[in-house]
Enzyme design. Structure first.
Site, PDB file in Angstrom:
ATOM      1  N   ARG A 160      46.142  40.475  49.136  1.00  0.00           N
ATOM      2  CA  ARG A 160      46.449  39.141  49.652  1.00  0.00           C
ATOM      3  C   ARG A 160      47.740  38.607  49.037  1.00  0.00           C
ATOM      4  O   ARG A 160      48.096  38.968  47.918  1.00  0.00           O
ATOM      5  CB  ARG A 160      45.299  38.175  49.363  1.00  0.00           C
ATOM      6  N   GLY A 196      41.008  40.947  39.843  1.00  0.00           N
ATOM      7  CA  GLY A 196      39.697  40.438  39.423  1.00  0.00           C
ATOM      8  C   GLY A 196      39.513  40.437  37.915  1.00  0.00           C
ATOM      9  O   GLY A 196      40.473  40.544  37.135  1.00  0.00           O
ATOM     10  N   GLY A 202      44.894  45.132  41.813  1.00  0.00           N
ATOM     11  CA  GLY A 202      43.720  44.270  41.774  1.00  0.00           C
ATOM     12  C   GLY A 202      43.914  43.092  40.836  1.00  0.00           C
ATOM     13  O   GLY A 202      44.679  43.174  39.860  1.00  0.00           O
ATOM     14  N   GLY A 204      37.730  56.220  34.280  1.00  0.00           N
ATOM     15  CA  GLY A 204      37.288  55.159  33.380  1.00  0.00           C
ATOM     16  C   GLY A 204      36.082  55.489  32.524  1.00  0.00           C
ATOM     17  O   GLY A 204      35.537  54.590  31.873  1.00  0.00           O
ATOM     18  N   ALA A 210      38.154  42.638  35.823  1.00  0.00           N
ATOM     19  CA  ALA A 210      38.575  43.858  35.121  1.00  0.00           C
ATOM     20  C   ALA A 210      40.095  43.872  34.958  1.00  0.00           C
ATOM     21  O   ALA A 210      40.623  44.249  33.908  1.00  0.00           O
ATOM     22  CB  ALA A 210      38.112  45.092  35.875  1.00  0.00           C
ATOM     23  N   THR A 221      29.289  43.199  35.195  1.00  0.00           N
ATOM     24  CA  THR A 221      30.240  43.973  35.979  1.00  0.00           C
ATOM     25  C   THR A 221      30.536  43.253  37.292  1.00  0.00           C
ATOM     26  O   THR A 221      30.140  42.098  37.493  1.00  0.00           O
ATOM     27  CB  THR A 221      29.701  45.412  36.200  1.00  0.00           C
ATOM     28  N   LYS A 272      32.380  38.962  36.347  1.00  0.00           N
ATOM     29  CA  LYS A 272      33.046  38.850  35.045  1.00  0.00           C
ATOM     30  C   LYS A 272      33.741  37.500  34.856  1.00  0.00           C
ATOM     31  O   LYS A 272      33.889  37.030  33.721  1.00  0.00           O
ATOM     32  CB  LYS A 272      34.036  39.987  34.852  1.00  0.00           C
ATOM     33  N   LEU A 324      39.891  52.849  36.785  1.00  0.00           N
ATOM     34  CA  LEU A 324      38.745  52.318  36.055  1.00  0.00           C
ATOM     35  C   LEU A 324      37.427  52.873  36.588  1.00  0.00           C
ATOM     36  O   LEU A 324      36.414  52.852  35.890  1.00  0.00           O
ATOM     37  CB  LEU A 324      38.723  50.790  36.131  1.00  0.00           C
TER      38      LEU A 324
END
Length: 247
Positions: free
Chosen positions: A152, A129, A127, A229, A131, A60, A64, A206
């Site tokens: 960003r 990342g 997001g 989630g 996930a 997690t 990941k 999530l």
């Protein structure tokens, strides 16, 4: 006794240990599920050395993507996604091999499908990342186009400050792939114009701790459909078990 575990940092929010240990107890499986909370991914080596009966890991936040260089093999779908959340530990003649899979996409697609309506054809993915990678892959499988949103400035991403009424109206699915609002920071939520939501929107978070995040509460106030989630976690956990134990 076989050992399975969760790799990440922090892990105070996770339900995985309870889920799997209850499964082991109910099904008479001689195994234990352990939280491996490590501040740096390279500490995974010491976990492998200290647990010779380790059979599998869930992965997690924030590892990941960072775990990829440590793996001997990556399942083609996980490689296409670019993120791994399940690792099978294979021990042969004293040599350990690690194979990576992604069950997030299985959990996401199967939990989202029943909620979809004809007008749900464009999504905002909050997001960027690991996930988020699985969610974007899943949306593509479902034929839903998406736009990434990031704090960003990044290529291919909108920033939260760019979100306006027209963008919100056009994108009727909004998916929070960030830890914003996750326990213990339950009074936080992604910075989107909630006032522009309506009953056509589906907000999918999530996060599953708390059950109803502030992101979801703000959607409910605007009559949007919401989903956390937890079902995704349960589906992906069952898929992880299959990955660990299939030949």
């Amino acid at each position: 006794m076989d050992i399975y575990g969760l790799l990440g940092y922090p892990l105070g929010h996770s339900f995985s240990r309870g889920f799997f240990n209850e499964k082991f107890a109910n099904e008479g499986i001689d195994a234990e599920y352990v939280n491996f909370e490590i501040p740096e991914i390279n500490e995974m080596r010491s976990i492998l050395a200290a647990h010779p009966h380790l059979k599998g890991l869930n992965v997690t936040i924030p590892y990941k993507e960072k775990i990829l260089p440590y793996l001997d093999e990556v399942d083609p779908e996980a490689a296409a996604i670019g993120a791994v959340n399940v690792v099978k530990v294979i021990s042969t003649s004293g040599r350990i091999q690690l194979k990576g899979f992604n069950s997030d996409v299985i959990g996401f697609v199967n939990s989202l499908k029943p909620l979809l309506r004809p007008h749900h054809n464009k999504a905002l993915v909050l997001g960027t990342g690991g996930a988020s990678r699985a969610i974007r892959y899943g949306l593509t499988q479902l034929g839903i186009s998406y736009q990434m949103v990031s704090r960003r400035k990044a290529e291919g991403c909108l920033q939260y400050a760019n979100l306006d009424k027209e963008i919100i109206k056009e994108h009727t699915i909004i998916i929070n792939c960030t830890p914003c609002g996750m326990y213990p920071k339950i009074n936080e939520c992604p910075d989107i114009p909630y006032q522009d939501l309506n009953e056509n929107h589906l907000l999918y978070d999530l996060t599953y701790n708390p059950d109803t995040t502030l992101f979801m509460k703000k959607g409910i106030e605007r009559k949007a459909q919401v989903k956390n989630g937890l079902e995704m976690l349960i589906i992906q956990a069952k898929a992880a078990w299959d990955f660990w134990n299939k030949q």
